[in-house]
Enzyme design. Structure first.
Site, mmCIF file in Angstrom:
data_model
loop_
_atom_site.group_PDB
_atom_site.id
_atom_site.type_symbol
_atom_site.label_atom_id
_atom_site.label_comp_id
_atom_site.label_asym_id
_atom_site.label_seq_id
_atom_site.Cartn_x
_atom_site.Cartn_y
_atom_site.Cartn_z
ATOM 1 N N THR A 103 12.459 19.395 40.852
ATOM 2 C CA THR A 103 13.227 19.424 42.089
ATOM 3 C C THR A 103 13.973 20.747 42.208
ATOM 4 O OG1 THR A 103 13.503 17.053 41.807
ATOM 5 C CG2 THR A 103 14.860 18.105 43.471
ATOM 6 N N HIS B 155 18.184 0.937 3.175
ATOM 7 C CA HIS B 155 17.158 1.084 4.209
ATOM 8 C C HIS B 155 17.057 2.544 4.676
ATOM 9 C CE1 HIS B 155 14.950 -0.623 7.809
ATOM 10 N NE2 HIS B 155 15.267 0.586 8.252
ATOM 11 N N GLU B 156 18.213 3.114 5.039
ATOM 12 C CA GLU B 156 18.201 4.497 5.536
ATOM 13 C C GLU B 156 17.844 5.483 4.430
ATOM 14 O OE1 GLU B 156 18.109 5.023 8.594
ATOM 15 O OE2 GLU B 156 18.772 3.034 9.207
ATOM 16 N N HIS C 279 14.103 5.606 4.199
ATOM 17 C CA HIS C 279 13.506 6.479 5.214
ATOM 18 C C HIS C 279 13.701 7.944 4.839
ATOM 19 C CE1 HIS C 279 12.535 3.479 8.184
ATOM 20 N NE2 HIS C 279 13.790 3.138 8.452
ATOM 21 N N GLY D 161 5.206 17.523 35.772
ATOM 22 C CA GLY D 161 5.951 17.658 34.525
ATOM 23 C C GLY D 161 6.776 16.429 34.247
ATOM 24 N N PRO D 162 7.194 16.277 32.989
ATOM 25 C CA PRO D 162 8.007 15.117 32.621
ATOM 26 C C PRO D 162 9.334 15.104 33.388
ATOM 27 C CG PRO D 162 7.354 16.397 30.682
ATOM 28 C CD PRO D 162 6.957 17.183 31.875
ATOM 29 N N PRO D 163 9.977 13.960 33.466
ATOM 30 C CA PRO D 163 11.245 13.867 34.188
ATOM 31 C C PRO D 163 12.291 14.819 33.628
ATOM 32 C CG PRO D 163 10.512 11.688 33.480
ATOM 33 C CD PRO D 163 9.574 12.675 32.889
ATOM 34 N N GLY D 164 13.066 15.407 34.501
ATOM 35 C CA GLY D 164 14.190 16.231 34.066
ATOM 36 C C GLY D 164 13.828 17.642 33.679
HETATM 37 P P1 ADP Z 1 12.983 16.734 37.814
HETATM 38 O O1 ADP Z 1 12.940 16.827 39.296
HETATM 39 O O2 ADP Z 1 11.895 17.478 37.130
HETATM 40 O O3 ADP Z 1 13.099 15.354 37.298
HETATM 41 P P2 ADP Z 1 15.442 18.100 38.206
HETATM 42 O O4 ADP Z 1 14.961 19.290 38.922
HETATM 43 O O5 ADP Z 1 16.053 17.046 39.039
HETATM 44 O O6 ADP Z 1 14.310 17.463 37.323
HETATM 45 O O7 ADP Z 1 16.451 18.575 37.077
HETATM 46 C C1 ADP Z 1 17.621 17.893 36.790
HETATM 47 C C2 ADP Z 1 18.670 18.854 36.312
HETATM 48 O O8 ADP Z 1 18.358 19.360 35.023
HETATM 49 C C3 ADP Z 1 18.817 20.073 37.173
HETATM 50 O O9 ADP Z 1 19.683 19.833 38.229
HETATM 51 C C4 ADP Z 1 19.363 21.100 36.222
HETATM 52 O O10 ADP Z 1 20.758 20.986 36.100
HETATM 53 C C5 ADP Z 1 18.751 20.700 34.903
HETATM 54 N N1 ADP Z 1 17.575 21.514 34.586
HETATM 55 C C6 ADP Z 1 16.328 21.055 34.396
HETATM 56 N N2 ADP Z 1 15.485 22.062 34.075
HETATM 57 C C7 ADP Z 1 16.208 23.187 34.100
HETATM 58 C C8 ADP Z 1 15.909 24.571 33.873
HETATM 59 N N3 ADP Z 1 14.674 24.997 33.550
HETATM 60 N N4 ADP Z 1 16.912 25.463 33.966
HETATM 61 C C9 ADP Z 1 18.152 25.055 34.286
HETATM 62 N N5 ADP Z 1 18.496 23.788 34.519
HETATM 63 C C10 ADP Z 1 17.557 22.854 34.422
HETATM 64 ZN ZN ZN Z 2 14.579 1.703 9.804
HETATM 65 MG MG MG Z 3 13.268 15.266 40.562
#
Ligand code: ADP
Ligand code: ZN
Ligand code: MG
Length: 606
Positions: A213, A428-429, A432, A206-209
């Site tokens: 983890t 400009h804005e 858009h 999955g995408p970052p964040g």
């Molecule tokens: P990844 O490992 O996918 O990059 P993490 O697991 O490190 O992302 O997530 C970073 C933080 O984002 C987590 O510690 C949490 O606080 C928040 N977060 C991400 N996804 C969720 C979720 N589904 N529910 C609650 N918190 C989330």
């Molecule tokens: Zn522009």
């Molecule tokens: Mg991670």
């Protein structure tokens, strides 16, 4: 640095102890008064001296009144002959009992040797400490190959409470999928009895964040088993072979405390396709990867260790990792949709005082494309903002304002635009915004502003009505026109263009190229893709492309991109000309108020 300080303190303490010791011993010398040899001679002449003890050149004189004094004589001469030279009569000498002792005694030795011994001892000490230091470093070098994996039992994260599935909002399918893994870790026998082979590897993609983890930790928390966490990049060190030996060590540790979870974060750092590296480190990476494969194959049926790994680039992983018996379970975690975003916001709002009527649904609506980590960050920004305003509750507005901050960077009000620049930015804005409003396929406008943010001079915030997973050609074509509208209106109104439009042009060109080469959206070139994206490992990003087409196509692609851009530009120009009245209204308001919110904007358009 700290160890140097520590050494210094130990050193200093040792010095003090030795000095104290010496001064304690030497105190007898000082407690007795000194007398000159001459005065001693005088006293002997007068018959005031009872006895003299000669110890080398040191004389301990005891007087008739029982006082004691110290004196020194010339070395080399005996006391008696010296007294003779000083003209003391033989009778007088006979009255004094002169006793001679061998010079010596521990005290004297110390006294004479101390000046040499102390520096020697100090130097000795110093060398000893240095040796210890170096040895320590060596020891560390020897433990290099051991894994630095952090073990936690799920119940010892920073909050002091177990991470469970309840801490993960949304991601329902992922949780369901992982439920099975949890069950297995809880009761491995149940599965073994049926001859079911346990999953060995689970790949979280999955995408970052998006909480990969977090999910892995939750699995260990739910199952109550130890969790060995290591990041892919930690395997790769300066020295060749370290990665492989760390893998060995990591798995050994996990097997010892089985059932357990081994979690390898950022798997792509070690698991990239082999044999494609150009950098010097790929050999090391390959060895590390091979070792992971060997370890996973080496699990026998009794080994209750599950390897979880996370990556945001499954496409670059080595195929050997993905075959059955290795990471054969794949759990995909997508960016959260609106419902999930709301749930995540609700979860993270716990512990933050939110006003009663705060509408998190509206926040979720405004944040398509935000990951869980972004949403967490958003609420955090809002809390910081509230604290800085010295308020006690987070308001809806605080959160909404923070969205823009997270998206575009902080406002730069100090960056003062000249009247002329402000006017250009406003046009400009407005260009858009109005084009985006008028073209039916484009997204509605949420906000227009001429306050600069991050690197943007002004900005137009337009968001889709709903989360979109797919985009159509007509949408992209509308997007192209919206992107080029800024440039078009500058040209129309001022007869000149500024550098402000350059990032719009780049985005438009990239979009047009993707439409032609990746999405098959050009009738002329047909439904095929062009170019095989290769990656340069050490840069970690896409690098050029493998051309899988000939010169003719290359030229056609360029023509198609130019055509798409040209048509989009013409459509933008046409839309602008037809809606000049609306644009002027937006520009006026922008110059007066700097920002226009969605409702006000819709009224201006009516
Ligand atoms: P990844 O490992 O996918 O990059 P993490 O697991 O490190 O992302 O997530 C970073 C933080 O984002 C987590 O510690 C949490 O606080 C928040 N977060 C991400 N996804 C969720 C979720 N589904 N529910 C609650 N918190 C989330
Ligand atoms: Zn522009
Ligand atoms: Mg991670």
């Amino acid at each position: 640095m700290r160890s140097i300080l520590k050494n210094f303190i130990v050193f200093f303490a040792a010095f003090l102890i030795i000095a104290g010791f010496l001064s304690a011993f030497s105190s007898p010398f000082n407690s007795v008064e000194d007398a000159s040899f001459g005065s001693v001679v005088e006293s002997i002449k007068k018959g005031d001296v009872q006895s003299v003890v000669v110890e080398g050149d040191v004389l301990s004189v005891t007087y008739a009144d029982a006082t004691e004094k110290k004196s020194h004589k010339e070395s080399g001469e005996s006391l008696a002959s010296l007294l003779g030279i000083y003209g003391v009569g033989v009778d007088d000498i006979a009255k004094v009992s002169i006793e001679s002792k061998e010079p010596g005694g521990v005290i004297l030795w110390i006294a004479t040797l101390a000046p040499f011994l102390i520096p020697l001892l100090l130097i000795g000490f110093f060398i000893w400490f240095m040796m210890r230091q170096v040895q320590g470093a060596n020891n560390r070098a020897m433990t290099f190959g051991q894994s630095t994996a952090r073990e936690h039992r799920g119940d010892t994260p920073k909050h002091g409470k177990k991470t469970t599935f309840a801490d993960v909002a949304g991601s329902t399918e992922a949780k369901q999928e992982l439920e099975e893994v949890v069950e297995f870790l809880r009761q491995p026998q149940k599965f073994a009895k049926l001859g079911a082979r346990i999953p060995r590897g689970v790949l979280l993609v999955g995408p970052p964040g998006t909480g990969k983890t977090l999910l892995a930790k939750a699995v260990s928390g739910e199952a109550g088993v130890p969790f060995f966490h290591m990041s892919g990049s930690e395997f790769v060190e300066m020295f060749v072979g370290v990665g492989a030996s760390r893998v060995r060590d990591l798995f050994q540790k996990a097997k010892k405390s089985s059932p357990a979870i081994v979690f390898i974060d950022e798997m792509d750092a070690v698991g990239r396709k082999r044999g494609s590296g150009l950098g010097g480190s790929h050999d090391e990476r390959e060895q590390t990867l091979n070792q992971i494969l060997v370890e996973m194959d080496g699990f026998d049926t009794g080994t209750n260790v599950i390897v979880m790994a996370a990556t945001n680039r499954p496409d670059v992983l080595d195929p050997a990792l993905l075959r059955p018996g290795r990471f054969d379970r794949r759990v995909t975690i997508d960016l959260p949709d609106i419902k999930e975003r709301e749930a995540i916001l609700k979860l993270h709002a716990i512990g933050k005082p939110l006003v009663k009527d705060a509408d998190l649904r509206a926040v979720a609506q405004r944040t398509p494309g935000f990951s869980g980590a972004d949403l967490y960050n958003l609420l955090n920004e809002a809390a910081i903002l509230t604290a800085r305003k010295n308020r006690t509750e987070l308001s809806q507005d605080d959160v909404l304002v923070s969205i823009e901050k997270v998206l575009l960077g902080p406002e730069r009000r100090s960056h003062v635009l000249s009247e002329k620049e402000k006017k250009i930015t406003a046009y400009h804005e407005a260009g858009h915004a109005v084009v985006s409003h008028v073209l039916p396929e484009a997204d509605p406008v949420h906000k227009v502003s001429v306050i600069s943010r991050g690197r943007a001079g002004g900005y137009t915030l337009k968001l889709p009505l709903e989360d979109k997973r797919f985009h159509s050609r007509s949408e992209f074509i509308a997007d192209l026109s919206v992107l080029l509208a800024g440039h078009a209106i500058e040209e129309k109104i001022f007869g000149d263009v500024t550098t402000g439009a350059s990032s719009d042009l780049r985005k438009a060109t990239q979009l047009a190229r993707a439409m032609v080469t990746e999405y098959g959206m050009s009738k002329k070139l047909g439904t095929r893709t062009f170019g095989d994206k290769e990656e340069l490992i050490f840069l970690g990003k896409e690098f050029g492309e493998q051309r899988d087409y000939g010169e003719t196509f290359a030229q056609l692609i360029d023509e198609e991109i130019s055509r798409l851009l040209h048509e989009a530009y013409e459509r933008a120009q046409k839309t602008i000309t037809e809606n000049m009245e609306r644009i002027e209204r937006v520009v006026d308001t922008l110059l007066k108020e700097e920002t226009i919110e969605r409702d006000a904007f819709d009224r201006l358009m009516a």
